[in-house]
Design an enzyme around this catalytic site. Sequence first.
Site, mmCIF file in Angstrom:
data_model
loop_
_atom_site.group_PDB
_atom_site.id
_atom_site.type_symbol
_atom_site.label_atom_id
_atom_site.label_comp_id
_atom_site.label_asym_id
_atom_site.label_seq_id
_atom_site.Cartn_x
_atom_site.Cartn_y
_atom_site.Cartn_z
ATOM 1 N N SER A 103 87.614 -3.227 28.159
ATOM 2 C CA SER A 103 88.977 -3.700 28.387
ATOM 3 C C SER A 103 88.905 -5.161 28.789
ATOM 4 O O SER A 103 87.837 -5.752 28.867
ATOM 5 C CB SER A 103 89.658 -2.871 29.481
ATOM 6 O OG SER A 103 88.937 -2.953 30.680
ATOM 7 N N CYS A 158 88.244 16.045 20.211
ATOM 8 C CA CYS A 158 87.819 14.826 19.519
ATOM 9 C C CYS A 158 86.313 14.630 19.681
ATOM 10 O O CYS A 158 85.831 14.419 20.803
ATOM 11 C CB CYS A 158 88.562 13.607 20.061
ATOM 12 S SG CYS A 158 90.350 13.726 19.887
ATOM 13 N N TYR A 172 91.138 17.680 29.328
ATOM 14 C CA TYR A 172 91.705 18.973 28.940
ATOM 15 C C TYR A 172 91.253 19.343 27.532
ATOM 16 O O TYR A 172 90.808 18.507 26.754
ATOM 17 C CB TYR A 172 93.230 18.975 29.042
ATOM 18 C CG TYR A 172 93.955 18.166 27.984
ATOM 19 C CD1 TYR A 172 94.236 18.722 26.741
ATOM 20 C CD2 TYR A 172 94.380 16.865 28.232
ATOM 21 C CE1 TYR A 172 94.911 18.000 25.764
ATOM 22 C CE2 TYR A 172 95.055 16.133 27.275
ATOM 23 C CZ TYR A 172 95.315 16.716 26.039
ATOM 24 O OH TYR A 172 95.981 15.998 25.077
ATOM 25 N N TYR A 366 98.793 10.875 32.012
ATOM 26 C CA TYR A 366 97.436 11.436 32.022
ATOM 27 C C TYR A 366 96.446 10.289 31.956
ATOM 28 O O TYR A 366 96.487 9.491 31.024
ATOM 29 C CB TYR A 366 97.282 12.388 30.837
ATOM 30 C CG TYR A 366 95.898 12.935 30.613
ATOM 31 C CD1 TYR A 366 95.149 13.452 31.662
ATOM 32 C CD2 TYR A 366 95.347 12.958 29.333
ATOM 33 C CE1 TYR A 366 93.883 13.967 31.446
ATOM 34 C CE2 TYR A 366 94.085 13.475 29.114
ATOM 35 C CZ TYR A 366 93.357 13.986 30.167
ATOM 36 O OH TYR A 366 92.097 14.497 29.944
ATOM 37 N N ASN A 368 93.358 9.897 31.188
ATOM 38 C CA ASN A 368 92.497 9.707 30.011
ATOM 39 C C ASN A 368 93.261 9.118 28.827
ATOM 40 O O ASN A 368 92.635 8.713 27.836
ATOM 41 C CB ASN A 368 91.824 11.020 29.607
ATOM 42 C CG ASN A 368 90.476 11.186 30.277
ATOM 43 O OD1 ASN A 368 90.014 10.297 30.978
ATOM 44 N ND2 ASN A 368 89.836 12.322 30.056
ATOM 45 N N TYR A 369 94.581 9.078 28.905
ATOM 46 C CA TYR A 369 95.391 8.332 27.940
ATOM 47 C C TYR A 369 95.876 7.061 28.639
ATOM 48 O O TYR A 369 97.069 6.830 28.786
ATOM 49 C CB TYR A 369 96.573 9.159 27.452
ATOM 50 C CG TYR A 369 96.193 10.376 26.642
ATOM 51 C CD1 TYR A 369 94.968 10.442 25.983
ATOM 52 C CD2 TYR A 369 97.053 11.461 26.532
ATOM 53 C CE1 TYR A 369 94.615 11.553 25.236
ATOM 54 C CE2 TYR A 369 96.710 12.573 25.784
ATOM 55 C CZ TYR A 369 95.493 12.615 25.146
ATOM 56 O OH TYR A 369 95.131 13.720 24.400
#
Length: 429
Positions: A103, A158, A172, A366, A368-369
Amino acid sequence: MDALCISGSPQSLVSNLEVTPGSEDFISCLRWHSDNFTSISQLIFTSTNSSFLPVWQAGVNNARFNQPDTPKPSVIVTPVNESQVRNALLCTKKHGYEIRIRSGADVPFVMIDFINMRSIDVDVVNSTVWVQAGAALGEVYYTISQKTDTLYFPAGLCPTVGIGGYLGGGGYGNLLRKYGLGADNVVDVRFMDVNGDILDRSSMGEELFWAIRGGGASSFGIVLAWKLRLVPVPELVTVFVVNKTLEEGATEIFHKFQTVMPNIDRNLHIRIQWFGENVGNTTKKTIKMAFEGIYQGTSDTLIPLLEENFPELNVTQEICEEVKMMVNFGDQPSYTTPTSLARRDWLQRFEAFLEPYVSSNPREAYFNYIDLDLGVGSDNYEEASVWGERYWKSDNFKKLIRIKARVDPDNFFRHPQSIPIFSTSLSDM
């Protein structure tokens, strides 16, 4: 954290590394701490090296984060063992660089790429597996499947998602209803703290162990490996897909889905994907919902269960398939195509439309998003709470802040939405 990127290379190593000027200090430090620098120099990629971009791009599965203006490391280091990770960490601290995930950064930053640390050791007898941080979910599933058909790790769909970051954000998957999050099935860890010490669950204590399994492990240190609990699954499970458009009653079925699923047999998991499509051969648009189900059992028991509790879904023997417990793998679409950009714009508008009907006070998200559009301010709790409470709610966010202040008081491990450090305690705010 998937990678460590650094700026640097001493002039004496020009034959091995193409140098990025101004960062010789880091490489010199790394050479000083290495038993065999010739060997580790082959694991370092500078920004002027021809292999740099391919190595960088290999770890970027979402094209949104591989744009020309995406900040990139000056050097990528790909360690093969924990000692090399420690040396890179200590040299990064000593010479004022930052360790960052993929990032943005406004200063020279270091990124450790665990592509060479991805071993997977399955213990069928004890129903556990040790997984190094560089392994991807698909590799974990495949390795387990080579040892047993009746044990599984309850994680996501994924295959290219790295296990380190996935579990750091909770994680999840399609066994969520029966076995909880992936992080709920972590039983131990090898974790490097800001001082370069390697901790396990016992030596770090339960508070930090809690924090790194859902609070974003990269805010607290470096996960080297996870020890995971494997859960029992039948040799064959049943999968099905039911497609319904708005014209076929998708809205009513979706409403029924929300009332049925909290109470139905936990062996059943159904996820819903939404698609836009044309109505027949016309230009009129509609929405199609794909109800994708997986049941830990045979269709002979699944179909009566759904006929009794969810007949509107109309699952029949013809659309059921009994398979081994594996996942379907898909590719990440390009972010830059006109279709992808239009899809993102539509999703943002759709999110705003749904806002009155979903969680509030605050609206939830969430981790992780990760979504930088939620905000990145962290100068004080009021700023940080705008995004932090959406990921973790108030009490959990404050608990994470207190743990962060104890284990990384100088905020060495940071990124735009990492757990923040404040100059005053929360009790004084």
